[in-house]
Design a protein around this motif. Structure first.
Motif, PDB file in Angstrom:
ATOM      1  N   TYR A 141     -17.887  44.337 -58.254  1.00  0.00           N
ATOM      2  CA  TYR A 141     -17.826  44.267 -56.781  1.00  0.00           C
ATOM      3  C   TYR A 141     -16.646  45.037 -56.192  1.00  0.00           C
ATOM      4  O   TYR A 141     -16.350  44.884 -55.012  1.00  0.00           O
ATOM      5  N   TYR A 168     -17.144  46.674 -52.993  1.00  0.00           N
ATOM      6  CA  TYR A 168     -17.751  45.837 -51.952  1.00  0.00           C
ATOM      7  C   TYR A 168     -16.711  44.937 -51.284  1.00  0.00           C
ATOM      8  O   TYR A 168     -16.403  45.087 -50.116  1.00  0.00           O
ATOM      9  N   PHE A 169     -16.178  43.999 -52.049  1.00  0.00           N
ATOM     10  CA  PHE A 169     -15.201  43.054 -51.489  1.00  0.00           C
ATOM     11  C   PHE A 169     -14.491  42.353 -52.655  1.00  0.00           C
ATOM     12  O   PHE A 169     -15.030  42.294 -53.759  1.00  0.00           O
ATOM     13  N   LYS A 196     -23.689  42.284 -49.995  1.00  0.00           N
ATOM     14  CA  LYS A 196     -23.433  43.699 -50.300  1.00  0.00           C
ATOM     15  C   LYS A 196     -23.794  44.584 -49.112  1.00  0.00           C
ATOM     16  O   LYS A 196     -23.069  45.518 -48.776  1.00  0.00           O
ATOM     17  N   LYS A 199     -21.036  44.606 -46.509  1.00  0.00           N
ATOM     18  CA  LYS A 199     -19.705  44.680 -47.125  1.00  0.00           C
ATOM     19  C   LYS A 199     -18.620  45.147 -46.151  1.00  0.00           C
ATOM     20  O   LYS A 199     -17.475  44.727 -46.247  1.00  0.00           O
ATOM     21  N   ASP A 200     -18.986  46.006 -45.215  1.00  0.00           N
ATOM     22  CA  ASP A 200     -17.961  46.522 -44.289  1.00  0.00           C
ATOM     23  C   ASP A 200     -17.445  45.447 -43.343  1.00  0.00           C
ATOM     24  O   ASP A 200     -16.433  45.645 -42.679  1.00  0.00           O
TER      25      ASP A 200
END
Ligand code: XIL
Length: 375
Positions: free
Chosen positions: A41, A44-45, A324, A327-328
């Protein structure tokens, strides 16, 4: 003489240095896996779990540090742990400090949980005249944020201020009427205690990111009420010339079940995104029976069928695909427990590892959600 020295150092190296290089320190279950969730991840985060003494020992610490890069304390940073239960102005930072420092030594970030909550809070804090309770809150937040300055990245400033459910028949989504009236903070200070808590935290340490945290936020009415509260407070704060949001992130606790619908989770994420705040998935677990059914599983860390495992894995996969995709807008995803045996909801077997610390189908679903959904 010189040769003796060299021979001696060689012997010391062969005995200690070499064996340390080639022998893994522990051979717990996590070490048998060649993958790490935090690597999967990384684009992603941050992905996390709870910080508690148990998870810093034995095989747990291998799992924790292999797979996770952020932690939040399960109980040790709540007001009834940090503040003296009887004496105003006295603090017990010792055990939380040990946990926080150990987590930081392992390279994990620490999210603080939680400052203002209707539970796990010493009674003296919310007892007295409104002016006294206000002072208690301000003093507490100031003391805790000063103590953890530079060590704790972000805090749940207010936890669970709203009623558990906002039922379908209830069309009143004005946030002040949906606050828990039985909260001692609400009783003493009314709806304004929320803004007071956030303003105090911002002033105490502007480097810390401030979160509002709650559960059942996949319920669209509860999400709307929460968004209304956050927007009103943030709009007011910005109208004063501040560039930043006062409430920067909404933590969706995500204590889910296999009946949770990922499209509701998506709709809530979009609702919060649309008012300009970030979202955290702050306490994720997925019980094998539907949330609200009253009974979960057959017993503590009980035997589960393959079909139950599979349904749970599918739920995790659907949720992670949504996370996902957004994610931003997501600051981190934190799971509330490593294994089914010691989860706070162990009857529902909600974690990624079973009681023997074997990764479940749910673990593999988080590793590769689409693979699980294709099976
Ligand atoms: C839970 C802990 O996991 C338990 O050990 C404790 O007995 C009660 O609290 N929402 C929260 C968390 O914000 O603090 C709760 O943690 C779970 C629900």
């Amino acid at each position: 003489m010189k040769t003796k020295f060299i021979a001696f150092f060689l012997l010391v190296f062969l005995t200690f240095g070499f064996s340390n290089c080639v022998t893994p320190k522990k051979s717990g279950p996590a070490k048998q896996e060649t993958i790490a969730l935090k690597d999967i991840y990384k684009d992603y985060f941050p992905i996390g779990n709870i910080l508690t003494g148990r998870y810093l020992m034995g095989d747990y610490v291998d799992i924790l540090t292999t797979h996770f890069n952020i932690v939040t304390s399960e109980n040790d940073m709540k007001p009834d742990s940090l503040a003296s239960r009887l004496k105003p102005g006295e603090y017990n930072f010792g055990s939380a400090d040990r946990l926080v420092d150990e987590a930081l030594d392992y390279g994990m970030a620490v999210h603080g949980h939680t400052l203002v909550w209707f539970k796990q809070t010493p009674a003296w804090m919310t007892t007295g005249t409104p002016a006294q309770v206000r002072t208690n809150m301000v003093n507490y937040i100031n003391a805790v944020l000063a103590h953890y300055k530079g060590r704790v990245l972000s805090w749940d400033v207010v936890n669970e201020a709203f009623n558990e459910n906002i039922n379908p028949g209830n069309q009143d989504l004005s946030w002040r009427t949906q606050l828990r009236e039985d909260s001692p903070w609400f009783k003493a200070l009314g709806a304004d205690h929320i803004e007071l808590a956030f303003r105090t935290a911002r002033a105490a340490d502007p480097d810390v990111v401030l979160y509002y945290n709650d559960y059942n936020l996949d319920n669209q009415r509860k999400a709307q009420v929460t968004a209304n509260m956050i927007k009103e407070i943030n709009d007011k704060y910005k109208a004063e010339g501040n560039k930043r949001n006062l409430i920067e992130v909404v933590g969706m606790q995500a204590h889910y079940g296999t009946a949770t619908n990922a499209s509701n989770v998506r709709a809530s994420i979009e609702k919060f995104r649309d008012i300009g705040v970030k979202i955290a998935i702050s306490e994720l677990d997925v019980e094998m029976k539907s949330v609200g059914s009253g009974s979960f599983g057959a017993g503590r860390n009980s035997f589960t069928t393959d079909v139950e495992q599979r349904i749970q894995a599918i739920t995790y996969a659907q949720l992670f695909n949504v996370f996902k995709e957004y994610k931003d807008h997501i600051t981190h995803v934190i799971m509330w427990g490593i294994d089914d045996e010691f989860s706070w909801k162990s009857r529902g077997n909600p974690c990624l590892w079973d009681g023997e610390l074997k990764p479940k189908q749910a673990f593999w679903a988080v590793v590769d959600p689409n693979k699980t959904l294709r099976l």
